[in-house]
Design an enzyme around this catalytic site. Sequence first.
Site, mmCIF file in Angstrom:
data_model
loop_
_atom_site.group_PDB
_atom_site.id
_atom_site.type_symbol
_atom_site.label_atom_id
_atom_site.label_comp_id
_atom_site.label_asym_id
_atom_site.label_seq_id
_atom_site.Cartn_x
_atom_site.Cartn_y
_atom_site.Cartn_z
ATOM 1 C CB THR A 191 -0.826 0.016 1.308
ATOM 2 O OG1 THR A 191 -1.411 -1.254 1.455
ATOM 3 C CG2 THR A 191 -1.845 1.108 1.316
ATOM 4 C CB THR A 209 -3.275 -1.323 -1.591
ATOM 5 O OG1 THR A 209 -2.335 -2.397 -1.568
ATOM 6 C CG2 THR A 209 -4.602 -1.842 -1.069
ATOM 7 C CB THR A 242 1.954 0.273 4.664
ATOM 8 O OG1 THR A 242 2.389 -0.552 3.579
ATOM 9 C CG2 THR A 242 3.108 0.491 5.608
HETATM 10 N N1 GLY Z 1 -2.449 -3.253 3.559
HETATM 11 C C1 GLY Z 1 -2.952 -3.719 2.362
HETATM 12 C C2 GLY Z 1 -3.664 -4.982 2.438
HETATM 13 O O1 GLY Z 1 -3.502 -5.740 3.368
HETATM 14 O O2 GLY Z 1 -4.399 -5.264 1.531
#
Ligand code: GLY
Length: 334
Positions: A191, A209, A242
């Site tokens: 992300t 993301t 993230t």
């Molecule tokens: N942090 C992004 C996800 O887990 O999709």
Amino acid sequence: MASSRRKFLKEATALAGILGIGPLWNRAWSRHRMPALPNANGNAAMVSTWNHGMLANDAGFAALENGGTALDMIEAGARLVEADAEGLSVGIGGLPDRDGHVTLDACIMDHTKNAGSVCFVQGIMHPISLARKVMEETPHVMLAGAGAEQYARELGMEESNLLTEKASLAWEKWKATANYKPVINIENHDTIGLLALDHNGHLAGGCTTSGVAYKMHGRVGDSPIIGAGLYVDGEVGGATATGLGEAVMRTVGSFLVVELMRQGASPQEACYEAVQRIIQSMPTDDLQVGYLALGRDGRCGGHAIHGGFNYAYHHSESFESSVHSKLIDASHGT
Ligand code: GLY
């Protein structure tokens, strides 16, 4: 007045002792403090996760210089990274799910708690812009899957096959073992989370993301979830996450960071504490989460479970046109 405050603090501290918790104002909020920027009108700042945050922040400040707001900074920065076909974790070029589909999540939020979000979106180049449209043009906060794609088509948004040759080859290679290991780090980062403060003192944030590589089809992570992957409170600050979304969602991480800041923690201290919440809740040997926070005074901080997490920090003071930028290694050490 002073004595009643002392009495309150004494009683609250005693109660915290009985409950076995340390009151926040007694904690050693001391590590990795960023120097405070003078909170004068006209300061602007932007922080974004990972190396790609540097270019995202450049794009954000370009939008600001063109008369844009904090929201415009966020959208410009996120769009730049979404359009980079070389990146394996955001937008076009993102690694697919285990069935070979690139599915995108994004959200955006402003200083008044307006928020927009899209999840499980396929074939749309700029989910961040779609999330902004959901926020600004619909009565809803979140649209998912086919409904979000239908809305994007109604708006005439750019569509594309998001599965690049590079990502497709990586997926073919992964299929040979189909060994799903949700370890996320700088070599396999994900992300982009972005937070911005504009010259008017308004905050905004965004997150976009393609999610965890080779996830189950239909899996949605923290990034489009307001409070998990992103939270902004114009009176306090903003935070974004993230890393492995499941750990962030289970601890409502970004909301936690902002609430800790509201109680007096610096952005750095709040990120540190939110990471501890994960470490105390679940095994973390094989998972990475990093938090990034920006206070309404322009101070920032970041912390992650494991080493390797970095973020870009740009700021300018008092309407000056020169922008100072640096890449900060928040990887470890507290
Ligand atoms: N942090 C992004 C996800 O887990 O999709």
